[in-house]
Design an enzyme around this catalytic site. Structure first.
Site, short mmCIF file in Angstrom:
data_model
loop_
_atom_site.label_atom_id
_atom_site.label_comp_id
_atom_site.label_asym_id
_atom_site.label_seq_id
_atom_site.Cartn_x
_atom_site.Cartn_y
_atom_site.Cartn_z
CB ILE A 15 21.76 -57.47 29.45
CG1 ILE A 15 22.28 -58.91 29.32
CG2 ILE A 15 22.03 -56.68 28.17
CD1 ILE A 15 21.52 -59.78 28.31
CG ASN A 84 17.56 -55.04 28.74
OD1 ASN A 84 18.21 -55.95 28.25
ND2 ASN A 84 17.45 -54.88 30.06
CE1 TYR A 147 13.32 -64.72 27.12
CE2 TYR A 147 14.56 -66.28 25.77
CZ TYR A 147 14.50 -65.09 26.48
OH TYR A 147 15.60 -64.26 26.54
CE LYS A 151 13.58 -61.72 24.90
NZ LYS A 151 13.84 -60.32 25.25
N1 LIG Z 1 20.80 -63.59 30.05
C1 LIG Z 1 20.61 -64.22 28.89
O1 LIG Z 1 21.10 -65.36 28.69
C2 LIG Z 1 19.85 -63.55 27.79
C3 LIG Z 1 20.02 -64.02 26.47
C4 LIG Z 1 19.30 -63.42 25.45
C5 LIG Z 1 18.46 -62.36 25.71
N2 LIG Z 1 18.31 -61.94 27.00
C6 LIG Z 1 17.37 -60.83 27.24
O2 LIG Z 1 18.05 -59.78 27.88
C7 LIG Z 1 17.11 -58.98 28.62
C8 LIG Z 1 17.68 -58.72 29.99
O3 LIG Z 1 17.83 -59.96 30.66
P1 LIG Z 1 18.98 -60.24 31.72
O4 LIG Z 1 19.63 -61.49 31.34
O5 LIG Z 1 19.78 -59.03 31.96
O6 LIG Z 1 18.05 -60.61 32.99
P2 LIG Z 1 17.77 -59.87 34.39
O7 LIG Z 1 19.04 -59.64 35.11
O8 LIG Z 1 16.72 -60.69 35.01
O9 LIG Z 1 17.21 -58.45 33.95
C9 LIG Z 1 15.88 -58.25 33.59
C10 LIG Z 1 15.56 -56.79 33.78
O10 LIG Z 1 14.24 -56.58 33.26
C11 LIG Z 1 13.46 -56.02 34.29
N3 LIG Z 1 12.06 -56.42 34.13
C12 LIG Z 1 11.54 -57.66 34.06
N4 LIG Z 1 10.23 -57.59 33.92
C13 LIG Z 1 9.91 -56.27 33.93
C14 LIG Z 1 8.71 -55.55 33.83
N5 LIG Z 1 7.52 -56.15 33.71
N6 LIG Z 1 8.76 -54.20 33.86
C15 LIG Z 1 9.92 -53.56 34.01
N7 LIG Z 1 11.10 -54.18 34.11
C16 LIG Z 1 11.08 -55.52 34.07
C17 LIG Z 1 14.07 -56.51 35.59
O11 LIG Z 1 13.66 -55.65 36.64
P3 LIG Z 1 13.06 -56.24 38.01
O12 LIG Z 1 14.21 -56.81 38.75
O13 LIG Z 1 12.43 -55.08 38.66
O14 LIG Z 1 12.07 -57.34 37.59
C18 LIG Z 1 15.54 -56.38 35.24
O15 LIG Z 1 15.96 -55.05 35.35
C19 LIG Z 1 15.80 -59.78 28.62
O16 LIG Z 1 14.92 -59.24 27.66
C20 LIG Z 1 16.25 -61.17 28.18
O17 LIG Z 1 15.23 -61.89 27.57
C21 LIG Z 1 18.99 -62.49 28.04
#
Ligand SMILES: NC(=O)c1ccc[n+]([C@@H]2O[C@H](COP(=O)([O-])OP(=O)(O)OC[C@H]3O[C@@H](n4cnc5c(N)ncnc54)[C@H](OP(=O)(O)O)[C@@H]3O)[C@@H](O)[C@H]2O)c1
Length: 245
Positions: A15, A84, A147, A151
């Site tokens: 995202i 994010n 989780y 949130k």
């Molecule tokens: N996908 C879904 O179904 C969904 C639904 C609702 C909400 N969300 C929320 O959307 C957000 C993004 O998730 P996504 O689905 O896009 O997953 P993602 O592709 O795994 O992206 C997560 C991002 O956060 C970074 N990150 C994780 N831990 C970190 C840390 N300690 N410090 C700095 N960066 C960190 C990751 O970087 P690295 O690769 O370096 O770890 C990556 O850039 C999250 O907060 C998630 O909870 C996702």
């Protein structure tokens, strides 16, 4: 070109990356963070121009402080912040260890909390903060207890910040995505079969007939960061294709 500068935490994949790509396309300067150098370098090279990558672990207060200093030195004050960065690891309530509890809360809540706090001095008046929470806050899913708590905690502070930060011209709103296809599923510890079942279930039961993609979320985040939404405070936009209605 609108000359606005936005910081996206966790902008290297999923995202955050899709939001960075969209914001750059419509004229913003974007700073992305991530904690994995390889992912950060890849993302910056894919995004091309008007992007700046900073390695920063959002669960570390000293990293957040260094991030703010670096952004200030390179860009001065910023117009918006998309909080994010986040993780999800699937685990039932009984099996949730202290380590998993701390890791999840430290990134998703504590890190997000202090990211907003530390950025306050360099957020312009006016500016916009967008918090990324999740539909788990209001709809129950098994294996998501910590989780969900992380949130819910994050979402709960939006209204307080809107009161405390209003004098500084900082407004705070929330995006609440539904199941969105991104690398987070692979990192969750779920098997490929469980991931496929999850995605298929949400695609087939959704009124939009498909799974939400990160690119669906980007224009909505841009709206909340932009002046188009300047009168919104503590608004929550549920981005789930209608699955929870
Ligand atoms: N996908 C879904 O179904 C969904 C639904 C609702 C909400 N969300 C929320 O959307 C957000 C993004 O998730 P996504 O689905 O896009 O997953 P993602 O592709 O795994 O992206 C997560 C991002 O956060 C970074 N990150 C994780 N831990 C970190 C840390 N300690 N410090 C700095 N960066 C960190 C990751 O970087 P690295 O690769 O370096 O770890 C990556 O850039 C999250 O907060 C998630 O909870 C996702």
């Amino acid at each position: 070109m609108n000359d606005k500068t936005i910081v996206i935490t966790g902008g290297t994949t999923g995202i955050g990356f899709a939001c960075a790509k969209y914001l750059i396309k419509v004229g913003y300067n974007v700073i992305i963070t991530g904690r994995t150098k390889e992912n950060l370098d890849n993302a910056v090279s894919k995004l091309g121009k008007n992007v700046f990558g900073i390695l920063s672990d959002s669960s570390s207060l000293s990293d957040i402080e260094k991030l703010v200093l670096k952004v200030k030195n390179e860009f001065g004050n910023i117009d918006g912040l998309f909080v994010n960065a986040g993780i999800f690891k699937a685990m039932n309530f009984e099996g949730t260890s202290e380590d998993l509890f701390d890791e999840t809360m430290n990134i998703n809540f504590k890190g997000a909390f202090f990211t907003v706090q530390k950025f306050i001095p360099i957020l312009k008046n006016p500016s916009s903060v967008v918090l990324n929470t999740s539909i788990v806050v209001f709809k129950a899913f098994a294996d998501t207890s910590v989780y969900t708590a992380s949130k819910a905690a994050l979402e709960s502070i939006a209204k307080v910040l809107n009161i405390e930060l209003s004098d500084r011209g900082i407004r705070v709103n929330v995006v609440s995505p539904g199941v969105t296809q991104s690398p987070i599923q692979k990192k969750s510890g779920m098997t490929d079969e469980a991931i496929n079942n999850l995605l298929e279930h949400f695609a087939s039961t959704s009124p939009i007939g498909r799974i939400v993609q990160p690119s669906d979320i980007a224009p909505i985040v841009e709206f909340l960061l932009s002046d188009k939404s300047q009168v919104l405070r503590n608004e929550k936009i549920i981005i789930d294709g209608g699955t929870t209605m």
